[in-house]
Design a protein around this motif. Sequence first.
Motif, short mmCIF file in Angstrom:
data_model
loop_
_atom_site.label_atom_id
_atom_site.label_comp_id
_atom_site.label_asym_id
_atom_site.label_seq_id
_atom_site.Cartn_x
_atom_site.Cartn_y
_atom_site.Cartn_z
N GLU A 1 -2.78 6.32 7.81
CA GLU A 1 -2.17 6.96 8.98
C GLU A 1 -0.90 7.71 8.63
O GLU A 1 -0.67 8.83 9.09
CB GLU A 1 -1.88 5.90 10.04
CG GLU A 1 -1.23 6.43 11.29
CD GLU A 1 -0.92 5.32 12.29
OE1 GLU A 1 0.10 5.43 13.00
OE2 GLU A 1 -1.70 4.34 12.35
N LEU A 2 -0.07 7.10 7.78
CA LEU A 2 1.22 7.71 7.46
C LEU A 2 1.12 8.84 6.44
O LEU A 2 1.81 9.86 6.56
CB LEU A 2 2.18 6.63 6.93
CG LEU A 2 2.71 5.61 7.93
CD1 LEU A 2 3.52 4.54 7.19
CD2 LEU A 2 3.57 6.29 8.99
N LEU A 3 0.29 8.63 5.41
CA LEU A 3 0.28 9.54 4.27
C LEU A 3 -1.03 10.30 4.08
O LEU A 3 -1.10 11.20 3.25
CB LEU A 3 0.58 8.76 2.97
CG LEU A 3 1.87 7.93 2.97
CD1 LEU A 3 2.02 7.21 1.63
CD2 LEU A 3 3.09 8.81 3.24
N GLY A 4 -2.06 9.91 4.82
CA GLY A 4 -3.36 10.54 4.64
C GLY A 4 -4.27 9.69 3.78
O GLY A 4 -3.81 8.82 3.02
N PRO A 5 -5.59 9.90 3.83
CA PRO A 5 -6.56 9.03 3.14
C PRO A 5 -6.45 9.05 1.62
O PRO A 5 -6.99 8.16 0.96
CB PRO A 5 -7.92 9.57 3.61
CG PRO A 5 -7.63 10.97 4.10
CD PRO A 5 -6.26 10.95 4.63
N TRP B 1 -3.69 8.67 -0.09
CA TRP B 1 -2.29 8.28 -0.26
C TRP B 1 -1.97 7.70 -1.63
O TRP B 1 -0.87 7.81 -2.13
CB TRP B 1 -1.89 7.28 0.82
CG TRP B 1 -2.72 6.02 0.85
CD1 TRP B 1 -3.80 5.79 1.64
CD2 TRP B 1 -2.54 4.85 0.07
NE1 TRP B 1 -4.33 4.55 1.40
CE2 TRP B 1 -3.56 3.93 0.44
CE3 TRP B 1 -1.62 4.46 -0.90
CZ2 TRP B 1 -3.69 2.67 -0.14
CZ3 TRP B 1 -1.73 3.19 -1.47
CH2 TRP B 1 -2.76 2.31 -1.10
N GLY B 2 -2.93 7.00 -2.27
CA GLY B 2 -2.63 6.36 -3.55
C GLY B 2 -3.60 5.24 -3.86
O GLY B 2 -4.81 5.36 -3.60
N ARG B 3 -3.07 4.08 -4.33
CA ARG B 3 -3.97 3.00 -4.78
C ARG B 3 -3.26 1.65 -4.76
O ARG B 3 -2.03 1.57 -4.72
CB ARG B 3 -4.45 3.29 -6.20
CG ARG B 3 -3.32 3.30 -7.23
CD ARG B 3 -3.77 3.86 -8.57
NE ARG B 3 -2.66 3.96 -9.51
CZ ARG B 3 -2.43 3.10 -10.52
NH1 ARG B 3 -3.27 2.10 -10.74
NH2 ARG B 3 -1.41 3.26 -11.33
N PHE B 4 -4.09 0.60 -4.80
CA PHE B 4 -3.62 -0.77 -5.05
C PHE B 4 -3.90 -1.09 -6.51
O PHE B 4 -5.06 -1.12 -6.94
CB PHE B 4 -4.36 -1.77 -4.15
CG PHE B 4 -4.20 -1.54 -2.68
CD1 PHE B 4 -2.97 -1.70 -2.07
CD2 PHE B 4 -5.29 -1.18 -1.89
CE1 PHE B 4 -2.81 -1.50 -0.71
CE2 PHE B 4 -5.15 -0.98 -0.53
CZ PHE B 4 -3.91 -1.14 0.07
N ALA B 5 -2.86 -1.33 -7.28
CA ALA B 5 -3.01 -1.68 -8.70
C ALA B 5 -2.93 -3.20 -8.82
O ALA B 5 -1.85 -3.78 -8.68
CB ALA B 5 -1.92 -1.01 -9.53
N ALA C 1 1.97 4.93 -4.24
CA ALA C 1 1.73 6.12 -3.42
C ALA C 1 1.90 7.37 -4.26
O ALA C 1 2.77 7.43 -5.14
CB ALA C 1 2.67 6.15 -2.23
N LYS C 2 1.06 8.36 -4.01
CA LYS C 2 1.18 9.62 -4.73
C LYS C 2 2.42 10.38 -4.25
O LYS C 2 2.72 10.42 -3.06
CB LYS C 2 -0.07 10.47 -4.49
CG LYS C 2 -1.33 9.90 -5.09
CD LYS C 2 -2.53 10.79 -4.81
CE LYS C 2 -3.80 10.20 -5.43
NZ LYS C 2 -5.00 11.02 -5.11
#
Length: 304
Positions: free
Chosen positions: A205-209, A211-215, A263-264
């Motif tokens: 919602e905040l950054l877009g689909p 947004w990044g990853r769970f490492a 987050a990217k």
Amino acid sequence: MATPRSSAVTERVWSRLPEGCREVLETELSPTDLQSLMLSLAQTRARRTRPAEALRRWKSDRFVRPATIDPGRLSEVENRLWRRLRDTPFDGLALSPVTPLGTCASVGPVHQNRIVSTVRSSEVVSDPCNVLALEAALRRRAGVDQVHLASCHRVLRAQRFVESGAFAHFVIFALVSTARDSGSARTEAQLLIMHLRFWQQVLDELLGPAWGRFAYTLIGNQSRGHRLTDMIQSGLPDAPLTEYPERTQGIGYYDTAAFKIMAKSEADELEIGDGGFVGWTAELISDAKERCLISCVAPKRSPA
């Protein structure tokens, strides 16, 4: 005699006091008497403070300087996090600015020098996860089957940060879940899916689909860890999970599994959150079967 935690500065101070003072202050005085003594000292020092000294401290003390982040923007992000939380099992708590002395050090390898202690047998909250774990332990002891808590809190930490523009105080949005082990990593998987689903929905919602990853990092029993990973991937097939086996930070603090929320950003990636399993509620209620998962995000670090 100096302890391993003593510093040259504190040893110099102790050497200036009459013989026997250290033992009295460290072990013989009751907490109430020690608190009364410290309050009296604080009152004496405060009476001697002049307006010019207060202004000088306000200008130079890193613990009291206002953060430079736009409070309106930060409030908007926090409100969106709270709105998303309404559709989850998490109960929100408005925490006190202080918590009992030893809240962090009693259950984890945290040096008290990193925490701002008060003269009233308390400490300024440095991590809402530890405080939520106290409340979770009380509820579990009262017979609640599972406890899921959340808080958004401005914390104060005493260690110096190397990042430019870093402040000693900042906001953390934290989740804590605890439940008794049901075997075969099912409880751990359930808690992880609940936390990761929340963070994924919020960040979508905040950054877009994209947004990044769970490492994520598996700690300890690898076969149990891989079973846990399979259940998470089955329960959250769209979650951006990537392995991070080279992680060293927090190993020993976390057990079973840990993850970073990456987050990217325009340049590369930015770590905006962290989480993992801890033994806090197991220690607090003396039940080795207790499982506790914590996770948090610092809204100010969001690239949005």
